[in-house]
Scaffold this motif. Structure first.
Motif, PDB file in Angstrom:
ATOM      1  N   GLU A 129      51.658  71.327  98.331  1.00  8.79           N
ATOM      2  CA  GLU A 129      52.634  71.514  97.079  1.00  8.79           C
ATOM      3  C   GLU A 129      52.051  70.945  95.829  1.00  8.79           C
ATOM      4  O   GLU A 129      52.571  71.317  94.688  1.00  8.79           O
ATOM      5  CB  GLU A 129      54.046  71.200  97.267  1.00  8.79           C
ATOM      6  N   LEU A 179      48.061  73.236  92.410  1.00  5.45           N
ATOM      7  CA  LEU A 179      48.926  74.256  91.475  1.00  5.45           C
ATOM      8  C   LEU A 179      48.148  75.461  91.155  1.00  5.45           C
ATOM      9  O   LEU A 179      46.908  75.082  91.223  1.00  5.45           O
ATOM     10  CB  LEU A 179      49.560  73.351  90.268  1.00  5.45           C
ATOM     11  N   THR A 180      48.810  76.663  90.724  1.00  7.97           N
ATOM     12  CA  THR A 180      48.354  77.607  90.276  1.00  7.97           C
ATOM     13  C   THR A 180      47.945  77.450  88.762  1.00  7.97           C
ATOM     14  O   THR A 180      47.176  78.201  88.266  1.00  7.97           O
ATOM     15  CB  THR A 180      49.104  78.824  90.693  1.00  7.97           C
ATOM     16  N   ALA A 213      59.257  83.433 100.457  1.00  3.44           N
ATOM     17  CA  ALA A 213      59.707  82.438  99.267  1.00  3.44           C
ATOM     18  C   ALA A 213      58.658  81.875  98.903  1.00  3.44           C
ATOM     19  O   ALA A 213      58.406  81.466  97.666  1.00  3.44           O
ATOM     20  CB  ALA A 213      60.669  81.655  99.883  1.00  3.44           C
ATOM     21  N   GLU A 214      57.346  81.720  99.584  1.00  5.18           N
ATOM     22  CA  GLU A 214      56.218  81.135  99.131  1.00  5.18           C
ATOM     23  C   GLU A 214      55.126  81.616  99.714  1.00  5.18           C
ATOM     24  O   GLU A 214      55.305  82.319 100.649  1.00  5.18           O
ATOM     25  CB  GLU A 214      56.299  79.613  99.408  1.00  5.18           C
ATOM     26  N   ASN A 215      53.785  81.193  99.490  1.00  4.03           N
ATOM     27  CA  ASN A 215      52.613  81.656 100.128  1.00  4.03           C
ATOM     28  C   ASN A 215      51.907  80.159 100.418  1.00  4.03           C
ATOM     29  O   ASN A 215      52.047  79.325  99.706  1.00  4.03           O
ATOM     30  CB  ASN A 215      51.833  82.462  99.171  1.00  4.03           C
ATOM     31  N   ARG A 251      50.429  75.326  98.538  1.00  6.44           N
ATOM     32  CA  ARG A 251      51.795  76.137  98.565  1.00  6.44           C
ATOM     33  C   ARG A 251      52.005  76.578  97.248  1.00  6.44           C
ATOM     34  O   ARG A 251      52.223  75.835  96.330  1.00  6.44           O
ATOM     35  CB  ARG A 251      52.813  75.107  98.995  1.00  6.44           C
ATOM     36  N   THR A 252      51.883  77.945  97.137  1.00  6.95           N
ATOM     37  CA  THR A 252      52.000  78.563  95.903  1.00  6.95           C
ATOM     38  C   THR A 252      53.329  79.239  95.707  1.00  6.95           C
ATOM     39  O   THR A 252      53.922  79.759  96.878  1.00  6.95           O
ATOM     40  CB  THR A 252      50.814  79.460  95.678  1.00  6.95           C
ATOM     41  N   GLU A 253      53.651  79.608  94.406  1.00  6.96           N
ATOM     42  CA  GLU A 253      54.670  80.573  94.312  1.00  6.96           C
ATOM     43  C   GLU A 253      54.296  81.966  94.983  1.00  6.96           C
ATOM     44  O   GLU A 253      53.419  82.538  95.177  1.00  6.96           O
ATOM     45  CB  GLU A 253      55.193  80.569  92.882  1.00  6.96           C
ATOM     46  N   ARG A 254      55.511  82.741  95.307  1.00 11.08           N
ATOM     47  CA  ARG A 254      55.404  84.309  95.831  1.00 11.08           C
ATOM     48  C   ARG A 254      54.473  84.902  95.037  1.00 11.08           C
ATOM     49  O   ARG A 254      54.051  85.910  95.645  1.00 11.08           O
ATOM     50  CB  ARG A 254      56.823  84.566  96.390  1.00 11.08           C
ATOM     51  N   GLN A 255      54.665  84.968  93.711  1.00 11.80           N
ATOM     52  CA  GLN A 255      53.750  85.963  92.950  1.00 11.80           C
ATOM     53  C   GLN A 255      52.479  85.551  92.906  1.00 11.80           C
ATOM     54  O   GLN A 255      51.627  86.707  92.754  1.00 11.80           O
ATOM     55  CB  GLN A 255      54.411  85.749  91.531  1.00 11.80           C
TER      56      GLN A 255
END
Length: 366
Positions: A288, A291-292, A313-315, A329-333
């Motif tokens: 986590e 980050l992206t 909820a996440e990827n 661990r990234t946001e779902r987008q």
């Protein structure tokens, strides 16, 4: 409520083989203690030693004010809930719950009272006249808990009681056990190899490896400050990223080189880890904390996507570069395709640093 004290207990099987070696642990009154670790680490053996089901070859065990080291299991006033439920298939739920009390000569009216109380707490009233074969896995688990409750023990011992349930039932039973603990206020010791169960249920967790204790503490504290690389990797999914690293003086501060990561550390981390300069080290970053988007304390890292798990909820993304795989661990987008070249950003303000020779963490804040 009753405390448990383990004082240098060992289980020696001979020929230099130990199930548990010199384990000391103080479990507070009314505490929910989770023994966590991989298969064969000694957690179930420790539980069975507390219950009196496993021989103690050295050390002492106290339950409350009593030294129970030499006492038979029936004299320790503990209740054990096993992974297999161990229900009598030919008996009804009521008879299963009554059986132990009947064998101990508990008066019939007292048996009925305890069964009624436990059934109400566990929601078993509609099932008291059913046989175990007519119940779901979660219902059978509650019967096993009810059978333990009617004993009115000082301590509850649970050996991976949720491992036979499907994912949905495990989640429900985790919540039910936490509610039960709060309602009863009893000391509970819970064995699991599942870090999610440990993180969500325990007041404290005790992580074991090779028959010994690695770290004990509140779940979030252990997660934030793992004492070594074993704890750092075990208490998370995906495991913490661990990369061989070296810290060197850079422009009046401290720089780091760790596989594809290279650059200056933030001032706070440079001060914390100054003692590790020029020593072989291991950089630890949780998924986590990769980050992206760039931030004030990030270092960029580019690589090819080799892992791609869309969880809703996440990827979970894994990139590979220079022979190093980094999990994020990234946001779902953010869901790149396999083989895509992407740039992620490691948040060095959340870094952990371990001694390369020992695996022991360099303490934060000292």
């Amino acid at each position: 409520m009753t405390a448990i004290t383990l004082d240098n207990i060992s289980r020696d099987y001979g020929c230099g083989i130990f199930g548990v070696r010199d384990v000391s642990l103080a479990i507070d009154e009314g505490e929910f203690m989770v023994l966590l670790g991989p298969s064969g680490c000694g957690k179930s053996t420790t539980l069975r030693m507390i219950a009196g089901l496993e021989v103690i070859t050295s050390g002492r065990i106290r339950i409350g004010a009593r030294d129970v080291t030499e006492l038979a299991p029936r004299s320790r006033n503990v209740a054990v809930v096993f992974q297999s439920y161990a229900l009598y298939p030919h008996m009804s739920v009521r008879e299963n719950m009554r059986f132990g009390m009947k064998m101990r000569g508990t008066p019939l009216d007292e048996q009925d009272r305890r069964i009624a109380d436990a059934a109400e707490i566990l929601g078993l009233d509609p099932y008291l006249d059913r046989k175990p074969g007519a119940l779901s896995g979660g219902q059978r688990q509650r019967v096993a808990l009810g059978r333990a409750m009617v004993r009115e023990p000082d301590v509850f011992l649970m050996d991976e009681p949720l491992s036979n349930l499907d994912a949905k039932l495990r989640g429900e039973m985790r919540q039910e056990l936490v509610k039960l603990h709060r309602r009863l206020g009893k000391t509970m010791v819970f064995v699991t190899h599942d870090h999610v169960e440990a993180m969500t249920m325990g007041d404290r967790i005790c992580i074991m490896r090779d028959g010994q204790i690695e770290q004990v503490g509140p779940p979030l504290e252990v997660y934030a400050n793992p004492t070594n690389t074993f704890v750092a990797q075990f208490l998370a999914s995906p495991a913490m990223n661990l990369i061989p690293a070296r810290l060197t003086a850079a422009g009046g501060g401290l720089g780091i080189t760790a596989g594809p990561l290279a650059g200056a550390l933030p001032a706070r981390e440079a001060a914390l880890y100054a003692r590790a300069a020029a020593e072989p080290a291991i950089l630890g970053l949780r998924a986590e904390d990769v980050l992206t988007a760039p931030g004030p304390a990030t270092l960029p890292v580019s690589g090819k996507v080799i892992v791609r798990e869309a969880l809703g909820a996440e990827n979970l993304i894994g990139i590979e570069t220079d022979g190093v795989t980094l999990s994020a661990r990234t946001e779902r987008q953010f869901l790149p395709a396999f083989g895509d070249q992407v740039t992620l950003h490691a948040d060095m303000s959340q870094m952990h640093l371990f001694n390369a020779a020992t695996g022991v963490a360099y303490p934060k804040g000292t």
